[in-house]
Design a protein around this motif. Structure first.
Motif, PDB file in Angstrom:
ATOM      1  N   ALA A 102       0.836  -1.202   0.000  1.00  0.00           N
ATOM      2  CA  ALA A 102       0.000   0.000   0.000  1.00  0.00           C
ATOM      3  C   ALA A 102       0.871   1.253   0.000  1.00  0.00           C
ATOM      4  CB  ALA A 102      -0.934  -0.006   1.197  1.00  0.00           C
ATOM      5  N   VAL A 103       1.932   1.292   0.799  1.00  0.00           N
ATOM      6  CA  VAL A 103       2.811   2.456   0.892  1.00  0.00           C
ATOM      7  C   VAL A 103       3.671   2.587  -0.350  1.00  0.00           C
ATOM      8  CG1 VAL A 103       4.685   3.523   2.216  1.00  0.00           C
ATOM      9  CG2 VAL A 103       2.834   2.329   3.408  1.00  0.00           C
ATOM     10  N   ALA A 104       4.298   1.467  -0.756  1.00  0.00           N
ATOM     11  CA  ALA A 104       5.226   1.514  -1.890  1.00  0.00           C
ATOM     12  C   ALA A 104       4.515   1.811  -3.205  1.00  0.00           C
ATOM     13  CB  ALA A 104       5.990   0.199  -1.979  1.00  0.00           C
ATOM     14  N   SER A 105       3.364   1.150  -3.426  1.00  0.00           N
ATOM     15  CA  SER A 105       2.643   1.376  -4.688  1.00  0.00           C
ATOM     16  C   SER A 105       2.155   2.820  -4.778  1.00  0.00           C
ATOM     17  CB  SER A 105       1.475   0.404  -4.813  1.00  0.00           C
ATOM     18  OG  SER A 105       0.515   0.628  -3.782  1.00  0.00           O
ATOM     19  N   LEU A 106       1.698   3.351  -3.671  1.00  0.00           N
ATOM     20  CA  LEU A 106       1.254   4.755  -3.657  1.00  0.00           C
ATOM     21  C   LEU A 106       2.414   5.681  -3.987  1.00  0.00           C
ATOM     22  CD1 LEU A 106       1.290   7.465  -1.614  1.00  0.00           C
ATOM     23  CD2 LEU A 106      -0.729   7.069  -3.015  1.00  0.00           C
ATOM     24  N   HIS A 107       3.527   5.478  -3.311  1.00  0.00           N
ATOM     25  CA  HIS A 107       4.636   6.429  -3.465  1.00  0.00           C
ATOM     26  C   HIS A 107       5.220   6.384  -4.875  1.00  0.00           C
ATOM     27  CE1 HIS A 107       8.003   9.007  -2.393  1.00  0.00           C
ATOM     28  NE2 HIS A 107       8.753   8.174  -3.125  1.00  0.00           N
ATOM     29  N   PHE A 108       5.588   5.200  -5.343  1.00  0.00           N
ATOM     30  CA  PHE A 108       6.304   5.153  -6.617  1.00  0.00           C
ATOM     31  C   PHE A 108       5.379   5.405  -7.808  1.00  0.00           C
ATOM     32  CE2 PHE A 108       9.147   2.770  -3.773  1.00  0.00           C
ATOM     33  CZ  PHE A 108      10.271   3.563  -3.917  1.00  0.00           C
TER      34      PHE A 108
END
Length: 687
Positions: free
Chosen positions: A183-189
């Motif tokens: 959830a965090v990584a997909s949002l950020h990148f």
């Protein structure tokens, strides 16, 4: 591919790895704290939700800023402190609300909606953090990638919280961590792919300062996460200590300090498992105190507790390697001993005997308690734990019934005796309704004149397959199982009914078991039977033994006085053996003393028996209580009793027990038969 390209070509790979590490570590801490919140309620849950949200928010925030610092372009970059702090607060507050919703269970899909809120919080943190991103250039946004990043964050956030609150793929702590990281990584990148930067000026090389800033952010994040980890560890340690204390309490007997039954079972299972793979044997020793009830009755329950505590102290201090002792209930203990050589077991049993044979000091009085020990061996006497415990109990009961042995080892014949005992108890429970029980009667006569004075009712059981069974066998079974209450009532009613049909107003004697004194209203029952059968109370004589007084003397005397008030006669049976004492005769005005037949049969050839007979007759005379001698089998015995002044006699010489048709005279019997007294010159008349 644009996202992958952005990640690979436009980011510092080492800082990206650092951001991913922070995200994974933070997510792991977050869900450990979330588990603590899940296990609590009220304000403690709120506290753990805040800690979990703090860990989640700080890890999202750190991941974001490390990854932003890892984003490489030629324009100079600065960060606005206000929006930087706002982004952190947004992450913490949004995650707290999402976690609270996930644990509320107030509506369907609460976990999924809470996870969606967490995903929105991650998105809000990212884009508010991007407002703090100051670059000397033109930033352009791709709306499609922005929307895609938010959708991915909400989706993976919902899955993560559903798995944490209501698992979809089993109870595993790693799945929600993985989806939260996604959830965090997909949002950020994906969100970083949405921007493109056109520099207004070219910056100098600031790689070192960017790296330093990234590690500073990591340091701040680790401090926050460290606080959460420490809180978790402290709580875990406190919980473990509390669990250990409760477990110890649950497995320990509070009175003696020894392990309790549950702990004994657990230890025995381990010992049997170890012995299964070695050459060792295991001894299971069942122990029952011999005189504990007497201590309780004479000195009270507090004295009984003191005795048990003393025994527990002794057992706890005599144990050596491979030895175990536990209190399994009441005055029963169990010991376990693993051994290879038999002398090791013998030594342990000797120490146990010594511990139980020592007097128990209670107040200013020493009590000799003693104990009966039953031993069963693994694998000789069984392989199953329950079988071994049962066999040890059988051996213990054998030791209890054998006054010559304190320790008894299990023998296969005990099983046969136990099975036979249970079978008889089962058959006896149906004997009354099947008409297998009947009353026989034995005449009681005047020792001086030979006149019939009354009859004693004697219970007989004719088993359909075993034939006649001795009262000495089935009466204890009836008392043990409680069947004696129904059987005793039937005996009393039948004897009174038969007595009412006698041609002469002779007395009828009926034995009462000590167990019958537990009847709530024994005197009322007797009164109802007398009314029902129309028998005069003076014609009923109840025989009791002194064992009736052992359990509760005050209650027994109260019940006897109630019965006496009805006009019923009461005699003390088997006097001279067992618990016989002058205090019993002094405590209650008995109508008759029945001298035990063992003294009558021995008085011709045993001077001590003759002395006891004379003493009892003299005692009866001095107290004004008539004495009936049981067991008269010869004319010489009857003559001695007559000379010594005995009042009544009963025995085979005067008449054997038999069915009422053969013994009891009815009103229709008009003829008197005179039976010669076998050469003694004394005639005994009976109808």
């Amino acid at each position: 591919m644009r996202v992958v390209s952005c990640l690979v070509t436009e980011h510092n790979p080492w800082l990206v790895l650092l951001a991913v590490f922070v995200c994974i570590a933070g997510s792991w801490v977050t869900f450990r704290l979330f588990r603590q919140a899940e296990a609590r309620g009220g304000w403690p849950r709120a506290g753990w939700i805040f800690l979990a949200a703090q860990a989640a928010g700080s890890s999202i925030w750190c991941t974001h800023f490390i990854a932003v610092i890892a984003y490489e372009h030629d324009a100079p970059v600065t960060f606005d402190p206000t929006f930087t702090m706002i982004s952190l607060l947004v992450a913490v507050a949004g995650c707290a609300y999402g976690f609270w919703l996930s644990l509320s269970f107030r509506f369907p899909l609460a976990a999924e909606i809470g996870g969606g809120v967490v995903g929105i919080a991650i998105s809000a943190m990212h884009y508010s953090g991007m407002l703090a991103y100051r670059v000397d250039g033109l930033i352009e946004w791709n709306t499609d990638y922005v929307l895609a990043s938010i959708a991915l964050s909400v989706l993976f956030g919902a899955i993560a919280m559903r798995q944490a609150a209501k698992p979809l793929w089993g109870e595993t702590k790693y799945v929600p961590v993985g989806f939260f990281v996604l959830a965090v990584a997909s949002l950020h990148f994906t969100g970083m792919t949405a921007i493109s930067v056109t520099p207004f000026s070219t910056a100098t090389d600031n790689t070192a300062s960017s790296t330093l800033a990234a590690f500073a952010v990591v340091g701040v994040g680790m401090l926050v996460l460290g606080a959460g980890v420490i809180s978790y560890l402290i709580d875990e340690q406190t919980s473990q200590e509390a669990f250990d204390r409760l477990q110890k309490l649950a497995l320990t007997d509070s009175l003696t300090g020894l392990p309790n039954r549950a702990s004994a079972i657990e230890h025995l299972d381990r010992a049997l498992e170890q012995a299964h793979y070695t050459a060792a044997k295991v001894a299971i020793i069942g122990i029952d105190l011999d005189r504990f009830k007497e201590i309780n009755d004479l000195r009270g329950h507090q004295a009984g507790d003191t005795a048990l505590a003393t025994i527990g102290f002794r057992l706890g201090h005599l144990l050596q390697d491979s030895e175990f002792a536990a209190r399994i209930g009441g005055d029963e203990f169990m010991c376990v001993k693993r051994f290879v050589d038999r002398h090791q077991l013998d030594n342990f049993l000797t120490r146990l005997e010594e511990a139980f044979s020592q007097p128990l000091r209670i107040g200013n009085v020493d009590f000799a308690a003693g104990a009966s020990l039953g031993v069963a061996l693994y694998p000789d006497d069984g392989h199953d734990r329950q079988v071994l415990i049962s066999n040890a109990d059988l051996a213990m009961y054998r030791a209890k019934s054998d006054i010559t042995r304190a320790v008894c080892f299990y023998e296969p014949q005990m099983d046969k005796a136990a099975r036979e005992h249970h079978a008889l108890a089962s058959d006896l429970s149906h004997a009354l309704e099947l008409g297998q029980l009947e009353l026989h009667y034995q005449v009681q006569k005047s020792a001086q004149s030979g006149d019939v004075l009354g009859y004693e009712a004697l219970l007989r059981w004719s088993h359909p397959s075993r034939g006649p069974i001795s009262p000495a066998v089935f009466i204890p079974i009836a008392e043990e199982t409680g069947l004696i209450l129904a059987i005793g009532e039937w005996v009393l009613r039948t004897a009174c009914r038969d007595a009412g049909k006698l041609g002469k107003p002779h007395k009828i004697a009926v034995n009462l078991s000590p167990v019958q004194f537990v009847h709530n209203d024994l005197a009322g029952l007797i009164r109802d039977i007398l009314v029902e059968t129309a028998l005069s109370p003076s014609r009923l004589e109840l025989e009791i033994t002194e064992s009736t007084f052992i359990a509760d003397k005050a209650r027994a005397l109260h019940v006897l006085r109630q019965i006496k008030a009805l006009g019923v006669k009461i005699s003390i049976d088997d006097f001279g053996v067992g618990y016989s004492s002058f205090d019993t005769l002094r405590s209650f005005p008995f109508d008759k003393i029945k001298l035990d037949g063992s003294f009558t049969r021995e008085m011709e050839r045993n001077a001590q028996a003759m002395a006891i007979v004379r003493s009892v007759l003299a005692l009866g005379q001095s107290l004004g209580i008539p004495v009936l001698a049981e067991g008269v089998e010869t004319a010489a015995q009857l003559q001695i009793l007559r000379v010594e002044g005995c009042h009544e006699a009963q025995g085979y010489y005067l008449g054997r027990p038999g069915p009422k048709e053969n013994i009891l005279p009815t009103a229709a019997d008009q003829l008197q038969k005179v039976i010669p007294n076998r050469g003694t010159g004394l005639s005994v008349s009976t109808a």
